[in-house]
Every structure is written in structure tokens, then in C-alpha cells.
Design a protein around this motif. Sequence first.
Motif, PDB file in Angstrom:
ATOM      1  N   MET A 158       0.852  -1.200   0.000  1.00 50.94           N
ATOM      2  CA  MET A 158       0.000   0.000   0.000  1.00 50.94           C
ATOM      3  C   MET A 158       0.881   1.242   0.000  1.00 50.94           C
ATOM      4  N   THR A 159       0.631   2.158  -0.932  1.00 53.77           N
ATOM      5  CA  THR A 159       1.408   3.388  -0.994  1.00 53.77           C
ATOM      6  C   THR A 159       0.665   4.519  -0.304  1.00 53.77           C
ATOM      7  N   LEU A 160       1.417   5.391   0.337  1.00 57.62           N
ATOM      8  CA  LEU A 160       0.833   6.504   1.079  1.00 57.62           C
ATOM      9  C   LEU A 160       1.141   7.806   0.350  1.00 57.62           C
ATOM     10  N   ASP A 161       0.491   7.995  -0.789  1.00 58.83           N
ATOM     11  CA  ASP A 161       0.756   9.161  -1.630  1.00 58.83           C
ATOM     12  C   ASP A 161      -0.258  10.280  -1.436  1.00 58.83           C
ATOM     13  N   THR A 162      -1.399   9.965  -0.830  1.00 54.43           N
ATOM     14  CA  THR A 162      -2.446  10.970  -0.649  1.00 54.43           C
ATOM     15  C   THR A 162      -2.973  10.930   0.781  1.00 54.43           C
ATOM     16  N   ILE A 163      -3.679  11.989   1.157  1.00 61.39           N
ATOM     17  CA  ILE A 163      -4.271  12.052   2.497  1.00 61.39           C
ATOM     18  C   ILE A 163      -5.244  10.899   2.706  1.00 61.39           C
ATOM     19  N   GLU A 164      -6.048  10.589   1.700  1.00 60.37           N
ATOM     20  CA  GLU A 164      -7.027   9.506   1.831  1.00 60.37           C
ATOM     21  C   GLU A 164      -6.339   8.159   2.015  1.00 60.37           C
ATOM     22  N   GLU A 165      -5.231   7.937   1.305  1.00 59.93           N
ATOM     23  CA  GLU A 165      -4.499   6.675   1.466  1.00 59.93           C
ATOM     24  C   GLU A 165      -3.920   6.553   2.866  1.00 59.93           C
ATOM     25  N   VAL A 166      -3.448   7.659   3.414  1.00 58.16           N
ATOM     26  CA  VAL A 166      -2.921   7.640   4.772  1.00 58.16           C
ATOM     27  C   VAL A 166      -4.028   7.307   5.765  1.00 58.16           C
ATOM     28  N   LYS A 167      -5.189   7.914   5.610  1.00 55.97           N
ATOM     29  CA  LYS A 167      -6.308   7.648   6.524  1.00 55.97           C
ATOM     30  C   LYS A 167      -6.755   6.188   6.442  1.00 55.97           C
ATOM     31  N   LYS A 168      -6.807   5.654   5.219  1.00 57.17           N
ATOM     32  CA  LYS A 168      -7.172   4.243   5.045  1.00 57.17           C
ATOM     33  C   LYS A 168      -6.156   3.336   5.730  1.00 57.17           C
ATOM     34  N   TYR A 169      -4.876   3.701   5.604  1.00 60.10           N
ATOM     35  CA  TYR A 169      -3.819   2.895   6.234  1.00 60.10           C
ATOM     36  C   TYR A 169      -3.965   2.910   7.748  1.00 60.10           C
ATOM     37  N   LEU A 170      -4.193   4.076   8.324  1.00 63.96           N
ATOM     38  CA  LEU A 170      -4.331   4.190   9.775  1.00 63.96           C
ATOM     39  C   LEU A 170      -5.491   3.340  10.281  1.00 63.96           C
ATOM     40  N   LEU A 171      -6.606   3.330   9.548  1.00 65.79           N
ATOM     41  CA  LEU A 171      -7.755   2.498   9.913  1.00 65.79           C
ATOM     42  C   LEU A 171      -7.426   1.015   9.791  1.00 65.79           C
ATOM     43  N   ALA A 172      -6.800   0.653   8.675  1.00 65.38           N
ATOM     44  CA  ALA A 172      -6.488  -0.763   8.426  1.00 65.38           C
ATOM     45  C   ALA A 172      -5.540  -1.330   9.473  1.00 65.38           C
ATOM     46  N   GLU A 173      -4.626  -0.495   9.969  1.00 61.50           N
ATOM     47  CA  GLU A 173      -3.646  -0.949  10.958  1.00 61.50           C
ATOM     48  C   GLU A 173      -4.164  -0.837  12.390  1.00 61.50           C
ATOM     49  N   GLY A 174      -5.384  -0.320  12.550  1.00 59.63           N
ATOM     50  CA  GLY A 174      -5.948  -0.185  13.886  1.00 59.63           C
ATOM     51  C   GLY A 174      -5.338   0.932  14.698  1.00 59.63           C
ATOM     52  N   LEU A 175      -4.717   1.891  14.027  1.00 59.21           N
ATOM     53  CA  LEU A 175      -4.074   3.003  14.729  1.00 59.21           C
ATOM     54  C   LEU A 175      -5.079   4.095  15.074  1.00 59.21           C
ATOM     55  N   VAL A 176      -6.192   4.142  14.331  1.00 61.62           N
ATOM     56  CA  VAL A 176      -7.304   5.040  14.640  1.00 61.62           C
ATOM     57  C   VAL A 176      -8.593   4.253  14.426  1.00 61.62           C
TER      58      VAL A 176
END
Length: 327
Positions: free
Chosen positions: A1-19
Motif C-alpha cells: 500500500m502506498t501513502l501518496d495521498t491524504i485519503e491513502e494515509v487515513k485508510k492505512y491508519l484504519l487498516a492498521e488499527g491506529l485510529v
Amino acid sequence: MTLDTIEEVKKYLLAEGLVSSDDVVQVEYLSGGVSCRVWKIVRNNDRWVIKQALEKLDVKVDWFSDVERIHREHHVMKQIERIVPDSNVPKVLHTDYTNHVYMMTCAEEGVETWKDLLISGVFNVSTAKSAASLLSQIHSQSFKIDEEQKAEFSDQKYFNQLRIDPFHRFLIQKYPELTSAINKLIDELTLEKTCLVHGDFSPKNMLVQKNGEIVLIDFEVAHWGNPVFDLAYCLGHLMLKAWHLKKYEEILSLIRAFLDSYRGKVSNLLPHLGLMLLARMDGKSPVNYIQDEDLKQIIRMVAISWIKNTAPDTHVMNAIEQQYNLN
């Protein structure tokens, strides 16, 4: 998963259980680097920084490095907790070996990099002393690092990819007459392994807190090697800013304070400093704030003369002071 946009970062944080989906999360892109995507995360009272390594660095020429280097960075940060005060290095909060990501604590709000302070005309000697003291502590106390980790850090693959290849070997292609001198410097950096070396000890990687203490970041080039690299790298950046800003006396006072406050010994500093200056003119990642061609030629002349220099290290400060008479 690449973190190139704000939405991708938010999706990553949710997927990892960080938020959680109920959290109000603010994401801000942090610019300034060429090797990683860096984002600031704010959730309620929590403030984090998340980093993901780039395979191709964000520069004009082709410059590649293994993305696994991001894991060297957080491994080093964990080890440095043993040897420097907690406030001087961010805490690692989350690691992801699949997506080559890690998350760390964020510095206090309103903090500025030493680079930004210098460019804005703030020349605080205490900052130079703090930087030198921190570097000295890392170098002198790195014997406390775990032996297994020390063995890992002795692999200089990332140092070669991010420094030796784009700086030293790239310059050999442009200046074949310096081949012998530069190869000697390469040998000194890669064969003389005595301590932990940060590898990117630049004012842009030093966050100056309100209390004057420095928070040091960006450890992906860290390795077990020769401490002279860190001194040459930092002093090179300070010298370039003196030329750029035409604030010679002010920055000479910072360089003098830095050298006086560094409690350690290095060898052959002047040639390594010359290499750093030439690399920031003609390496793969030249500084963007020096555009005047006449000034570039002056810096090149100084750099080449120092790369060939065999003067004792006790003369380094004198050599630095003399160069600004050219202006």
C-alpha cells in the motif's frame, strides 16, 4: 500500500488499527525530503509522524535505494534510546515491514528546523553547541548498542546507495582527475568502522525546540562507520549557507562553536569537507538555494583544493575562515 495521498494515509491508519472510524483525524504532508513520504497525523491530543520509503528518490537524476532502509532507521532509533536523552530522538510507535512504514512521536507544535532558522537569519551559537554535543554523545556512547544490532549496522549498503554512490562515485565520473583522492576518502569511510554514524547530520534534520534542545530525525543512512562523515556533512551545510546568505562572521561563529563543543577526534576532516561541498554542487542532489554560477565556481575551487589537501586537522578552522576572503 502506498501513502501518496491524504485519503491513502487515513485508510492505512484504519487498516492498521491506529485510529478508529469515529476518530477525527487530520493528515498533513510534510515536505523537505527526497527519500520518503512523510505525513503528520493529529488525533485529539495525539500527534504522530508516519514515514514510508521511496524506491526512486525525488530528484532529477535516477537515484534508487532499497526501501528496506526504512527499517534500518527505526532500528537505529530504538538503539539510540540507550545513549541519548528521551527528548532528543522521537519514539517509535508502530512498524510495518510489509509496506515499509513506521510511525513515531511528533515534535512539539511550532518547532522549526535549524536550517529554516539559519535561512531566516537566526544564528544561535547555543544551537551549534547543542548539535555538536548530541553528535559527540552518539559517537562516543554507541559502544552501548546491542552487539547484534551493531553487526546489522555494520552493513553499509544504504550508506553506499544514499551517500557514497551519489556523492563520491558520481563525482569521480565528473572529475576523473580526482579519482585517486576520492577513492582514498571512500576507503576511509567504508573501512574505518569505529562508531555509529548518523549519515544525514544536516540542519534540516535538527528540530530546535523552545528550550533550545535539538530533536534529531532521519536515521535511514545511519551505519557503523567513520565519524568524520557526520562532521564533514554538517559543516558543509553550514559553509554553504554562509556563502548563500553572505553572513560569514555569524556562521563562522557557529562552526567554531560546533568544533569546540564536539568531544571527539576525527582524522582527515578537511578533504572530507571538500568532498561534501563539491557533492552539493555537482552530485546527484545539489543544493537548490545556490544558483549563482560565479559562486558555484568559487565553491568548486575551494572544494577541489581541499579534496587534494593533506594539511593537519588542527588547521581546519583556519582553512575555513580563509575561504570567505574570496568574496
